[in-house]
Every structure is written in structure tokens, then in C-alpha cells.
Write an enzyme that holds these catalytic residues in place. Structure first.
Site, short mmCIF file in Angstrom:
data_model
loop_
_atom_site.label_atom_id
_atom_site.label_comp_id
_atom_site.label_asym_id
_atom_site.label_seq_id
_atom_site.Cartn_x
_atom_site.Cartn_y
_atom_site.Cartn_z
CG ASP A 20 -1.54 1.21 1.56
OD1 ASP A 20 -2.39 1.68 0.42
OD2 ASP A 20 -1.81 1.44 2.65
CG ASP A 22 -1.84 8.19 2.46
OD1 ASP A 22 -1.13 8.64 3.23
OD2 ASP A 22 -2.97 8.99 1.97
#
Ligand SMILES: [Mg+2]
Length: 263
Positions: A20, A22
Site C-alpha cells: 500500500d 498512504d
């Protein structure tokens, strides 16, 4: 299994990494130093990695540029967005030139157009919804009309709320839910926690499932997506993480820094 600091940790032999963005590589506008160091290290040592993001408003080129700003040198080919996955999934199911109506950012529009579909508000057979900060009642009505006439509804991602510097903004999933409720049409939802995006990243890496990590900061999206695709799922506490959520599969391991990953 490796033993470190007297603790048995269940790390697999790490051959590939899916991550991922953020909350893992950066938090808002600030880079996370250990993560940047770890990815640069994997780049040097030749461990293949890919980034997966539910954000449908940025193209892989936009994301690569943002990462370069934080000091991670990455080619757009390593970035899998929910817009890209939507376009790819549609190509597998509908022929070229199928009329499609898009509610979303230019990045989503471009991805759907580049996949060979005709973007139109006249009798669309497919409605694709991502985050649209210029959403209007008219756009929603075009979608609703088409859905009541039998069109298929696709959502790039299920996120209801997106964290911002001051609180939250409404996510794509909230608008998708509204349209779905009004028409009673069940959407096909992509993005994490659904497996499509992870499968796409895995194909690009070409690494075995059992020796590929899924790294994320959210149990409900990243960790569930990793679990559903059979990856060793790593929760990192640099983002908005709750360590466990009731009713959801817990991560295989929780770490505070990506530099803890044995590669
Ligand atoms: Mg995150």
C-alpha cells in the site's frame, strides 16, 4: 521460519513485495523515512515490488512522480491503481467500443478510454464509479437511468471515507452505495479488500504467492486483501492502523518499520 531476538517469527523467504502507499510510504505530504530506505534497498538488491492503491484519481505516472518526490525511484509499471484494474477487468468481460459512462477523475476516464471503450452518457451498458470531486446530480441521474435499464455497475473501490489533514472527505464507496441503494443494483467492487488488484500486482511480479508479502496500514483493506489472495500479510503501524478489527482476519505480523522485514 527465522529466529531473531529469541522470537520465532513466521516470515517466509521474501521473494516479492506488494505494498500500500498512504500510511506506509508516506503520510499525507510527509515521507516515511524507514519505508523509503527499505524500498530503495529492495530496488538495489533486486527484490521485485509493486504498489497497489485504491485511489482512482491518479494515474501510475502521477503516483510514480509523487514517489520520486519522496525519494523512491519507481517506474509507473510498478504501480497498480484501481482505475487500471477496472479497465483491465472490463476488457476481459466486454468487447471494444462498448458504451461506458464514467463518474470519476480524469485518470479513471483515461484508463477506460485507453482500454478501448466508448465513453458516453447515451445508453451506456456499463457504469464505472470512482472518486469524483466534481460529481453532480445530473451524473448520478445518468447512472441511475442506465442501471434501471439494465446496465452493469462497477465501483473502483469501496472506501466510504478518506482521511484528510483536517478530518475526512466522502469516498467513492459512499456515492457507489447511494446509486446502488437507489437502483437496487449490486455493484462489482474492485480495489482492496477485494482480490483483483493484488492478483494483478502478483502477475506483474511473477513471484510465488507463499513468498510474497502484502504490506499495509489498514486491517480492513490491505490485510483482508492480502489474506484473500494467500499472501503473508504485514501490518505496519505508521499509518491509521488499528491492530485488529472485530470479525476480520488479523495480520500475520505487526511491525513498526519496514526495515524490520528480513530480506
Ligand atoms: Mg494505507
Amino acid at each position: 521460519m527465522v529466529e531473531r531476538n529469541g522470537n520465532l517469527l513466521g516470515w517466509p523467504a521474501v521473494k516479492g513485495i506488494i505494498s500500500d502507499l498512504d500510511g506506509v510510504v508516506y503520510r499525507g505530504e510527509a515521507g516515511i523515512r524507514d519505508a523509503i530506505q527499505a524500498f530503495n534497498n529492495w530496488e538495489r538488491t533486486g527484490i521485485p515490488y509493486a504498489f497497489v492503491t485504491n485511489n482512482s484519481t491518479r494515474s501510475p505516472e502521477d503516483v510514480a512522480e509523487k514517489l520520486r518526490f519522496f525519494g523512491v525511484t519507481v517506474t509507473p509499471g510498478r504501480i497498480v491503481t484501481s482505475s487500471l484494474v477496472a479497465a483491465q477487468m472490463m476488457k476481459e468481460r466486454w468487447p471494444p467500443r462498448t458504451p461506458v459512462f464514467v463518474i470519476g477523475a480524469p485518470a479513471l476516464n483515461n484508463a477506460i478510454a485507453a482500454a478501448g471503450f466508448e465513453i458516453t452518457d447515451r445508453s451506456p451498458e456499463v457504469i464505472v464509479m470512482g472518486l469524483d470531486r466534481n460529481i453532480s446530480h445530473r451524473k448520478l441521474c445518468v447512472a441511475v437511468d442506465a442501471l434501471l435499464a439494465g446496465a452493469t455497475l462497477i465501483g473502483t473501490n469501496p472506501d466510504l471515507l478518506l482521511p484528510t489533514a483536517n478530518g475526512f472527505e466522502l469516498g467513492a464507496g459512499a456515492m457507489l452505495t447511494a446509486v446502488s441503494a437507489a437502483t437496487r443494483v449490486r455493484p462489482i467492487v474492485l480495489g482492496k479488500p477485494e482480490p483483483h488488484m493484488i492478483e494483478t500486482a502478483l502477475q506483474r511480479l511473477g513471484t510465488p504467492r507463499e513468498s510474497t508479502l502484502m504490506i499495509g496500514d489498514q486491517v480492513a483493506t490491505d490485510i483482508q486483501a492480502g489474506k484473500r489472495t494467500g499472501l503473508y500479510s504485514v501490518l505496519v503501524t505508521t499509518g491509521v492502523a488499528e491492530r485488529e478489527e472485530p470479525g476480520l482476519s488479523p495480520p500475520d505480523i505487526v511491525i513498526d518499520s519496514l526495515t524490520e522485514i528480513p530480506t
